[in-house]
Design a protein around this motif. Structure first.
Motif, PDB file in Angstrom:
ATOM      1  N   UNK A 209       0.842  -1.194   0.000  1.00  0.00           N
ATOM      2  CA  UNK A 209       0.000   0.000   0.000  1.00  0.00           C
ATOM      3  C   UNK A 209       0.883   1.251   0.000  1.00  0.00           C
ATOM      4  N   UNK A 210       0.353   2.391  -0.419  1.00  0.00           N
ATOM      5  CA  UNK A 210       1.166   3.612  -0.475  1.00  0.00           C
ATOM      6  C   UNK A 210       1.626   4.057   0.913  1.00  0.00           C
ATOM      7  N   UNK A 211       2.919   4.216   1.071  1.00  0.00           N
ATOM      8  CA  UNK A 211       3.448   4.824   2.286  1.00  0.00           C
ATOM      9  C   UNK A 211       3.413   6.339   2.156  1.00  0.00           C
ATOM     10  N   UNK A 212       3.452   6.794   0.917  1.00  0.00           N
ATOM     11  CA  UNK A 212       3.403   8.216   0.629  1.00  0.00           C
ATOM     12  C   UNK A 212       2.956   8.378  -0.818  1.00  0.00           C
ATOM     13  N   UNK A 213       2.731   9.622  -1.216  1.00  0.00           N
ATOM     14  CA  UNK A 213       2.415   9.932  -2.606  1.00  0.00           C
ATOM     15  C   UNK A 213       3.307  11.082  -3.051  1.00  0.00           C
ATOM     16  N   UNK A 214       3.944  10.905  -4.184  1.00  0.00           N
ATOM     17  CA  UNK A 214       4.822  11.921  -4.764  1.00  0.00           C
ATOM     18  C   UNK A 214       4.031  12.678  -5.817  1.00  0.00           C
ATOM     19  N   UNK A 215       4.085  14.010  -5.789  1.00  0.00           N
ATOM     20  CA  UNK A 215       3.239  14.782  -6.699  1.00  0.00           C
ATOM     21  C   UNK A 215       3.937  16.031  -7.205  1.00  0.00           C
ATOM     22  N   UNK A 216       3.458  16.485  -8.356  1.00  0.00           N
ATOM     23  CA  UNK A 216       3.809  17.814  -8.843  1.00  0.00           C
ATOM     24  C   UNK A 216       2.504  18.562  -9.074  1.00  0.00           C
ATOM     25  N   UNK A 217       2.560  19.876  -8.896  1.00  0.00           N
ATOM     26  CA  UNK A 217       1.377  20.691  -9.125  1.00  0.00           C
ATOM     27  C   UNK A 217       1.748  21.944  -9.873  1.00  0.00           C
ATOM     28  N   UNK A 218       0.855  22.410 -10.738  1.00  0.00           N
ATOM     29  CA  UNK A 218       1.144  23.608 -11.507  1.00  0.00           C
ATOM     30  C   UNK A 218      -0.099  24.146 -12.178  1.00  0.00           C
ATOM     31  N   UNK A 219       0.002  25.323 -12.756  1.00  0.00           N
ATOM     32  CA  UNK A 219      -1.150  25.933 -13.424  1.00  0.00           C
ATOM     33  C   UNK A 219      -1.540  25.144 -14.674  1.00  0.00           C
ATOM     34  N   UNK A 220      -2.821  25.162 -14.983  1.00  0.00           N
ATOM     35  CA  UNK A 220      -3.331  24.387 -16.111  1.00  0.00           C
ATOM     36  C   UNK A 220      -2.768  24.855 -17.448  1.00  0.00           C
ATOM     37  N   UNK A 221      -2.281  26.097 -17.523  1.00  0.00           N
ATOM     38  CA  UNK A 221      -1.710  26.582 -18.781  1.00  0.00           C
ATOM     39  C   UNK A 221      -0.417  25.857 -19.126  1.00  0.00           C
ATOM     40  N   UNK A 222       0.248  25.267 -18.116  1.00  0.00           N
ATOM     41  CA  UNK A 222       1.473  24.497 -18.365  1.00  0.00           C
ATOM     42  C   UNK A 222       1.242  23.005 -18.168  1.00  0.00           C
ATOM     43  N   UNK A 223       0.611  22.663 -17.068  1.00  0.00           N
ATOM     44  CA  UNK A 223       0.423  21.250 -16.727  1.00  0.00           C
ATOM     45  C   UNK A 223      -0.940  20.788 -17.237  1.00  0.00           C
ATOM     46  N   UNK A 224      -1.047  20.714 -18.565  1.00  0.00           N
ATOM     47  CA  UNK A 224      -2.297  20.263 -19.172  1.00  0.00           C
ATOM     48  C   UNK A 224      -2.238  18.754 -19.417  1.00  0.00           C
ATOM     49  N   UNK A 225      -3.227  18.220 -20.094  1.00  0.00           N
ATOM     50  CA  UNK A 225      -3.291  16.763 -20.293  1.00  0.00           C
ATOM     51  C   UNK A 225      -2.104  16.244 -21.112  1.00  0.00           C
ATOM     52  N   UNK A 226      -1.734  16.986 -22.122  1.00  0.00           N
ATOM     53  CA  UNK A 226      -0.594  16.552 -22.950  1.00  0.00           C
ATOM     54  C   UNK A 226       0.682  16.502 -22.121  1.00  0.00           C
ATOM     55  N   UNK A 227       0.914  17.534 -21.312  1.00  0.00           N
ATOM     56  CA  UNK A 227       2.103  17.564 -20.467  1.00  0.00           C
ATOM     57  C   UNK A 227       2.036  16.466 -19.413  1.00  0.00           C
ATOM     58  N   UNK A 228       0.832  16.196 -18.907  1.00  0.00           N
ATOM     59  CA  UNK A 228       0.672  15.137 -17.897  1.00  0.00           C
ATOM     60  C   UNK A 228       1.065  13.775 -18.461  1.00  0.00           C
ATOM     61  N   UNK A 229       0.719  13.531 -19.716  1.00  0.00           N
ATOM     62  CA  UNK A 229       1.100  12.270 -20.352  1.00  0.00           C
ATOM     63  C   UNK A 229       2.614  12.139 -20.459  1.00  0.00           C
ATOM     64  N   UNK A 230       3.287  13.267 -20.603  1.00  0.00           N
ATOM     65  CA  UNK A 230       4.750  13.244 -20.700  1.00  0.00           C
ATOM     66  C   UNK A 230       5.405  13.031 -19.341  1.00  0.00           C
ATOM     67  N   UNK A 231       4.939  13.768 -18.327  1.00  0.00           N
ATOM     68  CA  UNK A 231       5.610  13.725 -17.025  1.00  0.00           C
ATOM     69  C   UNK A 231       5.063  12.652 -16.090  1.00  0.00           C
ATOM     70  N   UNK A 232       3.862  12.127 -16.386  1.00  0.00           N
ATOM     71  CA  UNK A 232       3.287  11.098 -15.517  1.00  0.00           C
ATOM     72  C   UNK A 232       4.223   9.916 -15.299  1.00  0.00           C
ATOM     73  N   UNK A 233       4.767   9.323 -16.378  1.00  0.00           N
ATOM     74  CA  UNK A 233       5.707   8.213 -16.199  1.00  0.00           C
ATOM     75  C   UNK A 233       6.964   8.612 -15.430  1.00  0.00           C
ATOM     76  N   UNK A 234       7.389   9.867 -15.561  1.00  0.00           N
ATOM     77  CA  UNK A 234       8.559  10.330 -14.817  1.00  0.00           C
ATOM     78  C   UNK A 234       8.256  10.386 -13.318  1.00  0.00           C
ATOM     79  N   UNK A 235       7.081  10.911 -12.985  1.00  0.00           N
ATOM     80  CA  UNK A 235       6.685  10.962 -11.568  1.00  0.00           C
ATOM     81  C   UNK A 235       6.581   9.546 -11.005  1.00  0.00           C
ATOM     82  N   UNK A 236       5.972   8.640 -11.775  1.00  0.00           N
ATOM     83  CA  UNK A 236       5.811   7.258 -11.312  1.00  0.00           C
ATOM     84  C   UNK A 236       7.157   6.571 -11.123  1.00  0.00           C
ATOM     85  N   UNK A 237       8.081   6.775 -12.067  1.00  0.00           N
ATOM     86  CA  UNK A 237       9.405   6.160 -11.966  1.00  0.00           C
ATOM     87  C   UNK A 237      10.174   6.716 -10.771  1.00  0.00           C
ATOM     88  N   UNK A 238      10.006   8.013 -10.508  1.00  0.00           N
ATOM     89  CA  UNK A 238      10.682   8.620  -9.363  1.00  0.00           C
ATOM     90  C   UNK A 238      10.119   8.075  -8.060  1.00  0.00           C
TER      91      UNK A 238
END
Length: 257
Positions: A209-238
Motif C-alpha cells: 500500500x502507499x506509504x506516501x504519494x509523490x506529486x507535482x502541481x502547476x497551473x493548467x496553462x502548463x500542466x495540461x493533459x498533454x504535459x501530464x502524459x509526458x511527465x506522468x511516467x517520470x513521476x511514477x518512476x521517481x
C-alpha cells in the motif's frame, strides 16, 4: 508526585490516546471507560481540547482535530522516508519545472511533508504541514486507488465539493481510481482549486500500500493533459525509485531523472 500542570497534560494525552484508526470517533462515556477518569475531569479536559482545536465535536461524539495532523508533519521530519525522498523531490522539481512534494496520509486527509517550489513566476505554493483532502487532487487519488482503507475513510468523511471539477459521485470516482491503478499515476484538473492541476504516483510501502504519494502541481496553462502524459511516467518512476531506496521494491532507476 507530578506538578499539577504536568498531571493535567498527562491526562490530556490519555484522552487523546483513546482515539485510534479503527475508532476515530468516541463519546464522553467511551473516553471515561478507556481512561478511568472521573466524569468531571473528562468533561473539563474535553472542553479544553475543543477550545485548542485538538478535538472536534460531531453530534454526541468527538474526533481528533486537524491541529494534531499539522504537528505530525514536523514529527515525521526525522524519518528515513523523508531523508531518502528529499533529493528525489528536488530532482523531480528540476526535471518537470513544477512544484513537487511528498504527502503522507492521516485519516481522510493528506499532509505535505516535503515541498520543493518551482522556479516559475506562476506556481503552486504548498507548505510543509499543509492538510488537504484525499478525494480532491492527484496525490489523494493515489492513496485511495491502492488502499481500500484510505478509500473507505474518505467516503465516510464525505466527498466535499471544492470546484465544479471536484469528483463527488462514487461511480466517477471508481472509474478514475481504476485508471490510476492501470497506468500507475494520477492526473487531476482543477479539483481543489480552479486552474490548478496535479500529477502524482504512489510510493509503495512494505505491505504494497502507499506509504506516501509523490506529486507535482502547476497551473493548467502548463500542466495540461498533454504535459501530464509526458511527465506522468517520470513521476511514477521517481516514486518507484524512492520505494526502491527504502528497500520496499526492486531497485529501478527513474526514467529521465
Amino acid at each position: 508526585m507530578p506538578e499539577p500542570g504536568v498531571r493535567v497534560l498527562g491526562r490530556a494525552c490519555d484522552v487523546l490516546d483513546c482515539f485510534t484508526e479503527t475508532e476515530p470517533r468516541l463519546g464522553v462515556a467511551d473516553i471515561r471507560a478507556r481512561t478511568g477518569l472521573p466524569a468531571t475531569t473528562v468533561a473539563r479536559i474535553v472542553s479544553t481540547l475543543l477550545q485548542e482545536g485538538l478535538l472536534v465535536r460531531e453530534g454526541d461524539s468527538y474526533r481528533v482535530g486537524l491541529r494534531v495532523l499539522v504537528w505530525s508533519a514536523p514529527a515525521r521530519s526525522g524519518s528515513s522516508l523523508l531523508g531518502v525522498a528529499r533529493p528525489f523531490v528536488d530532482q523531480l522539481r528540476d526535471v518537470t519545472g513544477e512544484s513537487a512534494g511528498l504527502y503522507v496520509r492521516q485519516g481522510a486527509s493528506r499532509v505535505l511533508v516535503i515541498s520543493a517550489a518551482s522556479q516559475h513566476s506562476v506556481i503552486y505554493r504548498g507548505y510543509v504541514g499543509q492538510v488537504l483532502p484525499l478525494h480532491a487532487g492527484a496525490a489523494g487519488k493515489c492513496f485511495m486507488a491502492f488502499d481500500e482503507d484510505a478509500l473507505g475513510t474518505a467516503l465516510d468523511a464525505g466527498l466535499e465539493r471544492f470546484t465544479d471539477a471536484t469528483v463527488v459521485a462514487r461511480e466517477e470516482l471508481d472509474r478514475q481510481l481504476a485508471q490510476v491503478r492501470e497506468r500507475g499515476w494520477a492526473f487531476t484538473e482543477s479539483e481543489r482549486e480552479v486552474g490548478l492541476n496535479s500529477v502524482a504516483a504512489p510510493v509503495t510501502g512494505f505491505d504494497g500500500r502507499p506509504e506516501a504519494a509523490l506529486a507535482i502541481g502547476g497551473p493548467s496553462i502548463r500542466l495540461d493533459r498533454e504535459e501530464a502524459e509526458r511527465v506522468g511516467p517520470i513521476v511514477a518512476a521517481t516514486a518507484r525509485a524512492i520505494a526502491a531506496r527504502m528497500g520496499h521494491v526492486p531497485a529501478e532507476e527513474p526514467a529521465d531523472v
